[in-house]
Write a protein that holds these residues in place. Structure first.
Motif, short mmCIF file in Angstrom:
data_model
loop_
_atom_site.label_atom_id
_atom_site.label_comp_id
_atom_site.label_asym_id
_atom_site.label_seq_id
_atom_site.Cartn_x
_atom_site.Cartn_y
_atom_site.Cartn_z
N TRP A 19 0.71 -1.01 0.00
CA TRP A 19 -0.11 0.00 -0.09
C TRP A 19 0.89 1.20 -0.12
CZ3 TRP A 19 -4.24 1.47 -1.70
CH2 TRP A 19 -4.83 2.61 -1.40
N LEU A 22 1.58 1.98 -3.53
CA LEU A 22 0.45 2.46 -4.28
C LEU A 22 0.58 4.07 -3.89
CD1 LEU A 22 -2.11 2.67 -5.75
CD2 LEU A 22 -3.40 1.92 -3.69
N ASP A 392 -8.04 -6.71 -2.63
CA ASP A 392 -6.61 -6.90 -2.92
C ASP A 392 -6.37 -6.59 -4.31
OD1 ASP A 392 -6.11 -7.30 -0.19
OD2 ASP A 392 -5.88 -9.35 -0.20
N ARG A 395 -6.65 -3.06 -5.28
CA ARG A 395 -5.53 -2.25 -4.79
C ARG A 395 -4.14 -2.57 -6.07
NH1 ARG A 395 -7.68 -2.69 0.38
NH2 ARG A 395 -7.01 -4.79 0.63
N ALA A 399 -2.45 0.28 -8.21
CA ALA A 399 -0.85 0.79 -7.98
C ALA A 399 0.04 0.26 -9.05
CB ALA A 399 -0.29 -0.81 -6.81
N LEU A 425 -9.61 1.81 -1.04
CA LEU A 425 -8.21 2.73 -1.25
C LEU A 425 -8.20 3.73 -0.26
CD1 LEU A 425 -9.12 2.97 -5.14
CD2 LEU A 425 -7.37 1.42 -4.14
#
Length: 444
Positions: A19, A22, A392, A395, A399, A425
């Protein structure tokens, strides 16, 4: 299915990664704010479907007719520093849904309008676009006007509210502009003329559905060559029963297919009468009738700078039209990082364009296909639930730079998808995606 031989071909006249990575990637790609430039006037547009953008450009052209320098700016690029450096600003502001700011204005509304900004030097005007059938008519334009006054800015004239493109309200705005520009020699603000089209095919896509009938309408020009458009654009149809209020539909095809395709749901009013445009297109018009149609560009739903990115497409019902055009454009360009999340009621009767979508998926041209049918499970599921279940993966795609396009119903679907994306997000990340043009919606 109704098939009509064309008289003549024509054209008339959008592995899971960390994360932290991202967030860093998103921050690194964030668009830099526009810098102030020498100009007599700023014309700011807050647009969702392109109307405010068009009117802002026309506004700037009118000021230029009087010898004034004017530049247009997207509200996504506007901040407190630019406002404090300006002295004369005209705003053309759309309202989205029940009084909300357009997606492009989300960051401005949440950050700039929440700040304590001194705008005593500023003189401004507001053209607020809206639809009086909604409770909070012109909600964002009115909120913007109130905020500017509260921050010390001086109105050049009273805010002008425009109900569904009302010509008298637009004329009142033009009248004010003529005073500001010191000229009555105004440029033509008329939209493009309607072209003449004919129906080539009409197919009922959901026989037996619990929902209203939904038709695939294929149109070709009655004469001439095919006009140009891009995936994401719209058509406006002027129905014989109500020619002064054109209806808009997402284009489901690309120019290379040689025709315009629409997905149109038949509307019936409480008294049993048919919708002016949907009744005409779905039931009443024959292959010999002229369909008055023109293309309207929809810059905020085109691919644009997202053309090379992975693409997450989310929608329901007739919203599949706009998403199908994007898929076809990308497949033709050799882009296969496409993920479609589509929702309807029952798989056996409501899986629109099923054969085509499943063939694209089987061929690897559609990397992921998640079809969600709300009436087929004991627990009701919608497209937003699919996004939450695949959090997941969402994301990971974002990303990698994916853009998210949403098309379909505003009530229920679009709201639910927005909330799901914020849960997956984070609200700030979603606002940033919208401001950067990587989260785009065409919902109604």
């Amino acid at each position: 299915m109704m098939t009509i031989d064309p008289v003549r071909w024509t054209a008339a006249a959008t592995p899971v990664l960390a994360w932290g990575g991202l967030c860093g990637a998103m921050l690194g790609r964030r668009r830099q704010p526009a810098q102030p430039q020498d100009a007599d006037w700023l014309v700011v547009h807050a647009s969702q479907t392109g109307n405010a953008d068009y009117l802002a450009r026309q506004t700037a052209a009118t000021l230029a007719t009087g010898g004034l320098s004017a530049r247009t700016i997207d509200i996504a690029d506007l901040d407190a520093a630019i406002l404090q450096g300006a002295t004369r600003v005209l705003f053309v502001a759309s309202t989205y849904g029940e009084g909300d700011a357009p997606d492009a204005a989300a960051r401005f509304a949440a950050v700039t309008m929440a700040g304590d900004v001194d705008l005593a030097q500023l003189h401004y005007g507001v053209l607020a676009l809206g639809d009086s059938s909604y409770t909070h008519y012109c909600g964002f334009g009115r909120a913007l006007d109130a905020w500017l006054r509260a921050r010390g800015a001086t109105p050049l004239f009273e805010r002008i509210d425009v109900d569904r493109g009302n010509a008298d309200a637009i004329a009142a705005w033009q009248h004010q502009l003529s005073h500001l520009a010191g000229t009555s020699d105004l440029p033509d603000w008329e939209g493009p003329a309607y072209g003449e089209w004919r129906i080539l095919e009409r197919t009922l896509l959901n026989p037996g559905s619990a929902g209203a009938p939904l038709y695939r309408i294929v149109l070709i020009p009655a004469a001439g060559g095919l006009p140009d458009w891009e995936a994401g654009d719209l058509v406006q149809v002027s129905a014989p029963g109500d020619p002064d209020l054109p209806r808009e539909y997402s284009i489901a095809s690309v120019p290379g297919e040689g025709r315009i395709e629409l997905l149109v749901r038949l509307q019936r009013h409480e008294d049993g009468s048919l919708g002016a445009a949907s009744g005409w297109l779905c039931l009443q018009a024959t292959g010999h009738d002229i369909i008055a149609l023109r293309i309207r560009t929809h810059p905020r739903f085109r691919l644009g700078e997202n053309a090379a990115r992975p693409l997450i497409l989310v929608g329901n019902g007739t919203g599949l039209a706009g998403l199908r055009a994007h898929l076809k454009a990308r497949i033709d360009a050799g882009m296969d990082e496409n993920w479609l999340v589509f929702g309807e009621r029952n798989a056996n009767v409501d899986f629109l364009l099923r054969e085509e979508l499943e063939s694209w998926h089987a061929a690897g041209k559609l990397a992921r296909l998640d079809a969600v049918f709300s009436r087929d499970t004991a627990e009701t599921r919608y497209v937003q639930h699919a996004l939450l279940e695949q959090a997941d993966t969402v994301r990971a795609w974002v990303a990698r730079g994916a853009a998210i396009y949403v098309c379909g119903s505003l009530q229920g679907m679009a709201t639910g998808v927005h909330e799901a994306l914020c849960a997956v997000l984070g609200s700030q990340a979603v606002d940033d995606l919208a401001a950067d043009g990587r989260y785009r919606r065409d919902v109604y």
